[in-house]
Every structure is written in C-alpha cells, then in structure tokens.
Scaffold this active site. Sequence first.
Site, PDB file in Angstrom:
ATOM      1  N   SER A   1       0.843  -1.195   0.000  1.00  0.00           N
ATOM      2  CA  SER A   1       0.000   0.000   0.000  1.00  0.00           C
ATOM      3  C   SER A   1       0.876   1.241   0.000  1.00  0.00           C
ATOM      4  CB  SER A   1      -0.909   0.008   1.229  1.00  0.00           C
ATOM      5  OG  SER A   1      -0.160   0.332   2.397  1.00  0.00           O
ATOM      6  N   ASP A   2       0.283   2.378  -0.313  1.00  0.00           N
ATOM      7  CA  ASP A   2       0.986   3.633  -0.067  1.00  0.00           C
ATOM      8  C   ASP A   2       0.841   3.955   1.416  1.00  0.00           C
ATOM      9  OD1 ASP A   2       2.425   5.973  -0.468  1.00  0.00           O
ATOM     10  OD2 ASP A   2       1.344   6.499  -2.286  1.00  0.00           O
ATOM     11  N   TRP A   3       1.513   5.010   1.852  1.00  0.00           N
ATOM     12  CA  TRP A   3       1.594   5.366   3.268  1.00  0.00           C
ATOM     13  C   TRP A   3       0.196   5.559   3.853  1.00  0.00           C
ATOM     14  CZ3 TRP A   3       6.255   6.217   5.978  1.00  0.00           C
ATOM     15  CH2 TRP A   3       6.117   6.769   7.258  1.00  0.00           C
TER      16      TRP A   3
END
Length: 782
Positions: free
Chosen positions: A316-318
């Site tokens: 995932s992104d942050w």
Amino acid sequence: MLEGGSSKELPPFYVINLMVYLMLKVGVLIKQIMIMRIPLLLFLAASLSYCTSEQQSIDPIEQKVDELMSKMTLVEKIGQTAQRGTSSRVKGELSEDLKNAVREGRIGSLINVMNKEFVDELQRIAVEESPNGIPLIFARDVIHGFKTIFPIPLGQAATWNPALVEEGARIAAVEASTYGVRWTFAPMLDIARDPRWGRIAESPGEDPYLASELSAAYVRGFQGNNLTDPTSMIACAKHFVGYGAAEGGRDYNTAVIHESLLRNIYLPPFEKAVDAGVQTFMSGFNELNGVPVSGNQFLLDQVLRQEWGFDGFVVSDWNSVTEMIAHGYCVDEKDAAFKAARAGVDMEMTSQSYDNYLQELIDEGQLDIQQLDRMVRAILRVKLRMGLFDQPYRVDNEELILSESHLKKAKTAAAQSMVLLKNEKKLLPLKPKQKIAVIGPMANAPLDQLGTWIFDGDKDDSMTPIASLQERLGANIQYVQGLTYSRDQSKAQFARAIKAAQQSDLVLFFGGEEAILSGEAHSRAHINLPGAQEELIKEIKKKTGKPIVLIIQAGRPIVLENIIGDVDAILMAWHLGTMAGPAITEVLVGDINPSGRLPISWPKSVGQIPIYYNHKNTGRPARAESFVGIEDIPIGAWQSSLGNDSHYLDDGFEPLYPFGYGLSYTRFEYAGLTISADTLNEREELKVNFELSNTGETDGVEVVQLYIRDYFGSITRPIKELKKFERISLKAKEKKTLEFTIDKSDLQFYNANNELVLESGLFSVFVGGDAQTTMKQDFWIE
C-alpha cells in the site's frame, strides 16, 4: 529457474515427498498399462521421461516458500504483511519494542531506517533470533538518486534517453544499498496531463509510449542484472493506477477514467514494468471510478495478477489502507483490512489494520486463510529472489558514493535534460568576453536545485550555477541575487540588480520555484513564477533594455504569459540535481548543445489545463485558418456559434510549446519521407524511411519522433500517438537516412469492449521533431 533462485541440493524432506509423489504417479501409469496393454519398454521410457521432467520443473524458490509456510504460525504470517518505520530517519536508540517485534517475526519490512548499525542489528535479530530466520527488506524512497542526485524524473524524461535513465537508476541502487536499502518506491509511472499537480515532478510525462520505455529502463537500472546481487534494489511501480488523473491536479483525490482510456493511456507503463521484471507494485492514494485503488480488486487482482501474470507483491501507499475510511469506502480499520486484503494488497505500509484485524477476520471466517497465504507467499517469493536468505546483510560500497564516475553521469543526465525553448537573435550560446549579470533566486540555491523527494541528498554536495559560472567566466560575471528565495516579495535588492544589468551586455536570470513547491501534497493553482520574480524581470527589461536569458529551475512547466515578451531566451533546467551548476554552465557557453525535448505540453495559461497532444479531434476541430480570437469579435456581434471551433477565445487551441519540442544550437531538416506500402494487412510490417540533415554549423543531437494517426475507429482515436523515437547524433552538415518499422502492436488499441484490436481503415505516419510535425504519408490497413 527464476533469476536469483537457489542452486542448493533439495532438503531430505522434499526428496522423500518427491519420491512418494512420483511413486503414486507411477502407480497410475501401471494401472493404465494393465488396462491398455501398453508395452513394458514403452512404459519404462515414458516413466523415466516423466520423472525427469517433474524433477526439472520443481522450482527451488517455490519449494523454500512451501517449507517456510509449513512452519509459520498465523502471527508470523501476518507479520510478513507489516511494514513499519517512520516518515524520517529513526533517531536515538533502537527501541526494545521494535527489536522484540522483529524477534517475534511480526515485521516483514522496515522503511526509513538509515542508521547502518541499526540496519545491521535489526537484520541480525531477524535472521538469528526470529522463529524461521526470515530476513527483513529495508525500504526507502530513492526516487532520482541517493547521495548523487540526478534530475527529477520529469527532467530525466526530457532526455528521451532510456539508457541514461537506466544508468542513473543503477547508480542510485549501488549507493543506497550501502546503507542496506534493497527496495525503492520508484519508478512513479503516473501519466500526468496537469502541471498543477505537484507530483508531476516525479512523473514520466503525458505520453504512454515514452513513459513505458522509461518504465522498463528504471526497473532494469534499479534491479540490475541479478536480483541476488547485493547492489540490486528491487523496484516498485507506483501509483497503480490513475493517480496522475486526479481532479484539478490535487493529491489524494478522485480520478474518473473509463476502462478503454485506462487501458490505452494509463496502464501501458505499468504493464511494461511487469514485462521488465519489476518485483513490487504500490497501490495509490486516489480512488478510481468510485473505488479507492488500495481496495480495488479489478486493478490488483484481475488486471495485475490474472491478465499480466504478476507474481511479486503489492504494498500500500503510506496509510492508504486506513485512509479508505476517509474516502467513505470502509466503515472502520477492520473493514479496511478486509477490503485491502481481499483486493490484493499484500503488505501494509505503516498503518496497522492488518496487524490488528487479519487474525480476527480469519477466525470469524470473513477472510479465507488461503488469501493470507497467497499474500505471504508473494512476499517470501520476492525475498528469496533477492537472495536475502543466503546474503541478508548489506555490502558496504561507501567509496562509490559521490564518486567521480557517478558525478560525471549525473552531469550528463542534467545536460541532456535541459530544453531550449526560446533563443531569439541566437543569444545562446554565450559569446566570448561578454559582460554578464547573473540575477535571480535560483542561481545559488544548492538545496532547491536537488529537487523534490531527495531524503538523502546533501546541499553541501551541490555544485551551483553561480559557482560554476564564476569559475568558468571569472571577472565577466557580476552576481546580484535580487530575491533571496523564489517566493520572496521584497524589492530591497531590485536597485542593485538593475544596476548590475545596466553594466552588463546580457542578463542571465535564474528563476523558478523552490523544491518544496513541487512534489507530494504541493499542488499549485497558479503555476507562474512565484514571489516578485515576474516583477523583477519586467523592471530589468523596462529600465535597461538588456537581453534576458531566463533559466527556469522548477518541478513543472511554468506559465510564462506575463513575461514571455520580456525574455529573449528560455532554457528549461528543471531541478537538475547535484551537478546542475556545471551542466548549466556548459550548455550556456556552448560546450554542450542542448538536446532535451519536452515530455509534456507546455500551457500558455492555467486556463488551458489539461492540455496534451494526443487529444481527440472533436466534431469541430480547431484550425488555425478558422480560429476566432477574442479581439476578432466585432462589437455588438450577433450571438452565434457558427464558424467557431473547439478552442478558447483568449488562448486558442495550441500550447505555448508542444510535446516533444526543443531547440538546438544547430538546425535539423527532415525530407524524403517514404513508406514501404500504401496498403497492408495486419500481419505485414511497414517500413518508414526519411532523411535527417544537420544544416547548421554545430554538431548536435536530434530526437527523431514518429507518430501514428488512426482516422476512424469503433471508438474515436487520438489525433496523434507517439510510437517510436530515437536520439540521432549528427555532425555539422551531416545527413543520414533513417528507418523505423511499424507493426501490428503499434496500431492496436483497446476498444469499447476492452479488447485489444487492430481495425481496418486509413492511417497516417508522421515524422518530425515534435508532436506538431506535419510531414506525413498515408496508408490503409485492409
């Protein structure tokens, strides 16, 4: 065997199981012999052949994954899906909580741990003290260099030189791996048509073909020839997908892209990354067609895994998993964990919904344990391909960081990134013995010239334009900053700057924007020169009349409508990195002939955005001969649309500078375009031949571009599409005959049913120096 696979002998456990498995297979064959009376010798030969092929087909990496999975507890499996870390360097001492989490197998990866001793200690704990000795992957955003900083990716795209991009990525991997970083969150492959978006600085631009060629180059460079090489750094194709199409160029926002447009424009660079062997993908922050991409099964499962056969893992992104709650797609963290895991996010970056809820979801029967196993297998597979089980520790190559060879390559990249946009009266290159006033906030901005997203770059390593110019031209240079930073509104230095201009033959104005004004979460509604830069330029022109060369250092195209008439030459220098100063100096004095070309259309004004070359024709296409401008309308005119086309009354229909555009210190001419056939079927290739001449007095490089137009289709087609390009070096007065080959793959597109098709009809092939080239030949596909 996959690259990076182990060549060790099979463990006894697998030998025994293999024997049992083969005996069962042989038993089946014996039964068939008795039924079908197959001759004994034929049976024995078939059995031997079958056993041999079975043994050869067993992949040691998959065997090791099986072995590990059979030993791991549910807690350890969930642990592999967790990436922990902070938004900056871990400081102070390592916490016991973090060490215990690694010791218990509850962490699969760490981000932003940049203390070498911490990296070594945490990896030692993982390998020697965790239940199954599974090593960690240490990750970092290494976007356009580590210590040796290269131009921002949009600048590197302006080189139109995939080989140079690959070399820069390789240098970044060699330097970063010294600190234990074996995973980078790059390349960013978002097609971007809106320069207001701050992250356009990280983008390969607006075109899917150019972006695809650069995509493969980045992957090859970061990962190297062998994933087990300790300097190999696995790449991450991001942000999958549509982030660059977010409304209004605003981060974390909504994108609406119908599927054929998605497949024709936004997906190709990502598919090319898969073809190049990229090991990881990152899901973006945005939602696509109503579903946040971190929970989008269509993208992460159907397209990525089923259609493209990707078998690495998705991160995932942050915090993008838990941010699906704010999107309104998930009720709470438990729901977010369920939807992200179901969709195909294998590892969660920093947020902890997987850690908190995956076991509960499995215990309740909402999430199948097989889904978790698939996630963990993908992560382990990549770790094994990287050779981390055999060589988990970093190799120190400190002597290579900022080495002479790395700096030389960074200077080459910086030089090839620059785009000469305007050069009236041939002001450039500079003439000998000219008295030059250097003015502007970017002439001595060592941090800002590095650009966005450079956590590990050091401004003290930067070589600035003013330092390089003073070293090269000495007493001929008079420097007055004029403004202390790009947003500075103070006029305190105006008088000194004007006086310096009056005493000089020419002004070099270094303008642009600070690095912090582009990048993530730094979108701008107005993309002109910030602060009082425009006012200072106008004052210099008005009060001195001296010619002005504007050197722009920025993370995006800058709107120049207020000052385009006040500057006589324009050099787009992006944020060029560590070696910006020497590269800019060598281009200005003529040691290097500029060869950069725009990877994105340059708007006249914000009102034209989005503007891109591969647009549709519309029912009333805009044409120069029928254009009606705002000043062309008579006072009291009768209200009518007749005679008007698809354009703006005040800014027309063309950009200030088109995609692919760039000037040179010499002149290139195209002639003699011919094609091998006027009519062909889908199985035949088309040969395209033409002559390119350097008619000037200076050696130079031309970026030759080939475009295709498909005039009629089951869905409307763009007016032009880039299909080939090549950098061609020509000496003064030299001429070359060049050839491109067009085949079926260059003419196909996804139709309304999302089928890849080649439809019969009329096509044109264009060849020239930018997207507005008109030299063409027509052909038909039967």
